[in-house]
Motif scaffolding. Structure first.
Motif, mmCIF file in Angstrom:
data_model
loop_
_atom_site.group_PDB
_atom_site.id
_atom_site.type_symbol
_atom_site.label_atom_id
_atom_site.label_comp_id
_atom_site.label_asym_id
_atom_site.label_seq_id
_atom_site.Cartn_x
_atom_site.Cartn_y
_atom_site.Cartn_z
ATOM 1 N N LEU A 1 22.900 59.479 44.959
ATOM 2 C CA LEU A 1 21.704 58.910 46.005
ATOM 3 C C LEU A 1 21.384 57.422 44.849
ATOM 4 C CD1 LEU A 1 19.047 61.219 47.270
ATOM 5 C CD2 LEU A 1 21.382 60.765 48.835
ATOM 6 N N LEU A 2 22.274 57.221 43.479
ATOM 7 C CA LEU A 2 22.376 56.469 42.299
ATOM 8 C C LEU A 2 23.093 55.668 42.339
ATOM 9 C CD1 LEU A 2 20.103 58.188 39.659
ATOM 10 C CD2 LEU A 2 19.124 57.614 41.260
ATOM 11 N N LEU A 3 24.032 55.837 43.704
ATOM 12 C CA LEU A 3 25.634 55.299 43.609
ATOM 13 C C LEU A 3 25.691 53.795 44.618
ATOM 14 C CD1 LEU A 3 28.714 57.939 43.060
ATOM 15 C CD2 LEU A 3 27.227 57.130 41.513
ATOM 16 N N SER A 4 24.642 54.145 45.698
ATOM 17 C CA SER A 4 24.619 52.906 46.381
ATOM 18 C C SER A 4 23.943 51.412 45.304
ATOM 19 C CB SER A 4 23.026 52.380 46.772
ATOM 20 O OG SER A 4 22.782 51.595 47.825
ATOM 21 N N SER A 5 24.491 50.252 46.146
ATOM 22 C CA SER A 5 24.107 49.157 45.430
ATOM 23 C C SER A 5 22.604 47.965 45.640
ATOM 24 C CB SER A 5 25.556 48.197 45.834
ATOM 25 O OG SER A 5 26.140 47.950 46.812
ATOM 26 N N ALA A 6 22.507 49.206 46.904
ATOM 27 C CA ALA A 6 21.324 48.598 47.316
ATOM 28 C C ALA A 6 20.041 49.083 46.956
ATOM 29 C CB ALA A 6 21.913 47.891 48.613
ATOM 30 N N GLY A 7 20.569 50.325 46.662
ATOM 31 C CA GLY A 7 19.143 50.935 46.120
ATOM 32 C C GLY A 7 18.874 51.593 47.621
ATOM 33 N N ILE A 8 18.368 53.040 47.700
ATOM 34 C CA ILE A 8 17.819 53.879 48.658
ATOM 35 C C ILE A 8 16.165 53.630 48.867
ATOM 36 C CG2 ILE A 8 17.882 56.146 50.333
ATOM 37 C CD1 ILE A 8 20.308 54.920 49.774
ATOM 38 N N LYS A 9 16.141 53.569 50.096
ATOM 39 C CA LYS A 9 14.866 53.209 50.659
ATOM 40 C C LYS A 9 14.020 53.542 51.682
ATOM 41 C CE LYS A 9 14.534 49.395 48.460
ATOM 42 N NZ LYS A 9 13.623 49.275 47.058
ATOM 43 N N ARG A 10 15.015 54.889 52.755
ATOM 44 C CA ARG A 10 14.767 55.459 53.281
ATOM 45 C C ARG A 10 15.365 56.493 53.236
ATOM 46 N NH1 ARG A 10 14.147 51.037 55.683
ATOM 47 N NH2 ARG A 10 16.844 50.672 55.927
#
Length: 343
Positions: A222-231
């Motif tokens: 989940l840390l691999l998203s370039s935008a950051g997980i919000k939901r």
């Protein structure tokens, strides 16, 4: 008085008005309109075929045959949902489906569900030479190289849902694939698929399942998203209690804004729910929280006390949904739900 005819109605009601009227009709009400006259037929067909939701395999098969024989209907389709879960498709029918997909040039939303037999085979070849540009794609087909190649041809996809078996197949996305992906949902995905989809992409909303042995690897991805997980939505098949799972998520995603947790393998009591407050304290921006699990039924007052305790541990909380299904929300310094207003 002069009788109003279809011919005289044409200049009185613009096509846009007719289309608006027809958009309020049910599917079974639109069918007779198609045979009224050419004006009604052309307008009603645009409404009828623009968004297609077929709930049975039999109707889905019939629809594919209709679209294969009529280009006029095919060009109207923007969204289509085809459910073949109860049918094992023949090679000939898959070729027919392939030809139909090639005709749907205006398609933006595609949902395809296959049977367990077809899901275990390579069926992604049905997308070859298709010219549509999707914004949303959902399928139960297996996650393999063929599917990855198709996804690389769809740069406008914002919402992706992969429900297929994938633990034994190679699934590797090109780095440039899915450049604007925002929402990702999966049910059976192994950590490898989660990693491939999230890595370097601006995904902010994720729904995953967690299985024993894969929890840490899946959460690390989940840390691999370039935008950051919000939901985040999690369906947990893990036997460990939620009190051990929440810190693992909070350590990785302290800025999470919405969290929905469904626990399937463990039960809860009021005491267990109250103890979760300590774990919630690690979230710094959490506003919306849902917790669903089997367990000893709690009373209305019990759930109120849980919502109050959680909000003290996590002051940013605004809405809480607990196993009774009641929506609790903050009102000034107190917590209330719709039942309060009804009483």
């Amino acid at each position: 008085m002069e009788r109003l005819t279809f011919r005289s109605m044409s200049p009185i009601l613009p096509v846009e008005t007719l289309e608006l009227v027809f958009s309020h009709l049910e599917r079974h009400e639109l069918i007779p309109v198609l045979s009224s006259n050419s004006l009604f037929h052309n307008t009603a067909s645009r409404v009828l075929y623009r968004t297609i939701t077929e709930t049975t395999s039999v109707r889905a098969v019939q629809l594919v045959k209709i679209l294969a024989s009529n280009d006029a209907y095919s060009r109207h389709v923007r969204s289509i949902d085809l459910d073949f879960a109860n049918n094992t498709l023949t090679t000939n029918f898959l070729h027919l489906l392939h030809r139909v997909l090639q005709r749907l040039n205006s398609l933006t939303t595609l949902i395809l569900d296959f049977s367990s037999t077809d899901n275990s085979a390579d069926v992604a070849w049905i997308f070859e030479k298709c010219s549509f540009s999707l914004t949303s794609f959902t399928s139960s087909m297996r996650c393999d190289r063929s599917l990855a190649r198709f996804l690389a041809t769809q740069p406008r996809i914002v919402e992706l849902s992969l429900r297929g078996i994938n633990s034994v197949y190679d699934f590797e996305l090109e780095p440039e694939a899915l450049p604007i992906l925002e929402h990702f949902r999966t049910v059976m995905s192994c950590p490898n698929v989660i990693r491939e989809v999230l890595r370097g992409r601006p995904v902010q909303s994720v729904s995953i399942s967690l299985h024993s042995g894969d929890v840490n690897a899946s959460l690390d991805n989940l840390l691999l998203s370039s935008a950051g997980i919000k939901r985040l939505t999690v369906m947990s098949f893990e036997g460990e209690p939620p009190a051990k799972l929440l810190p693992l998520i909070a350590d990785r995603l302290p800025q999470l804004e919405a969290f929905h947790l469904v626990v399937l393998m463990t039960t809860y009591t009021q005491e267990i729910l109250l103890e979760l407050g300590a774990s919630l304290a690690q979230f710094k921006a959490l506003k919306y929280l849902t917790f669903m699990a089997a367990g000893v039924p709690t009373s209305f007052s019990d759930e109120r006390s849980i919502a109050e305790a959680w909000s003290k541990a996590c002051p940013t909380l605004q809405t809480v949904i607990l196993p009774k299904g009641l929506v609790w929300f903050r009102t000034d310094e107190n917590w209330a739900c719709l039942r309060d207003s009804e009483e």
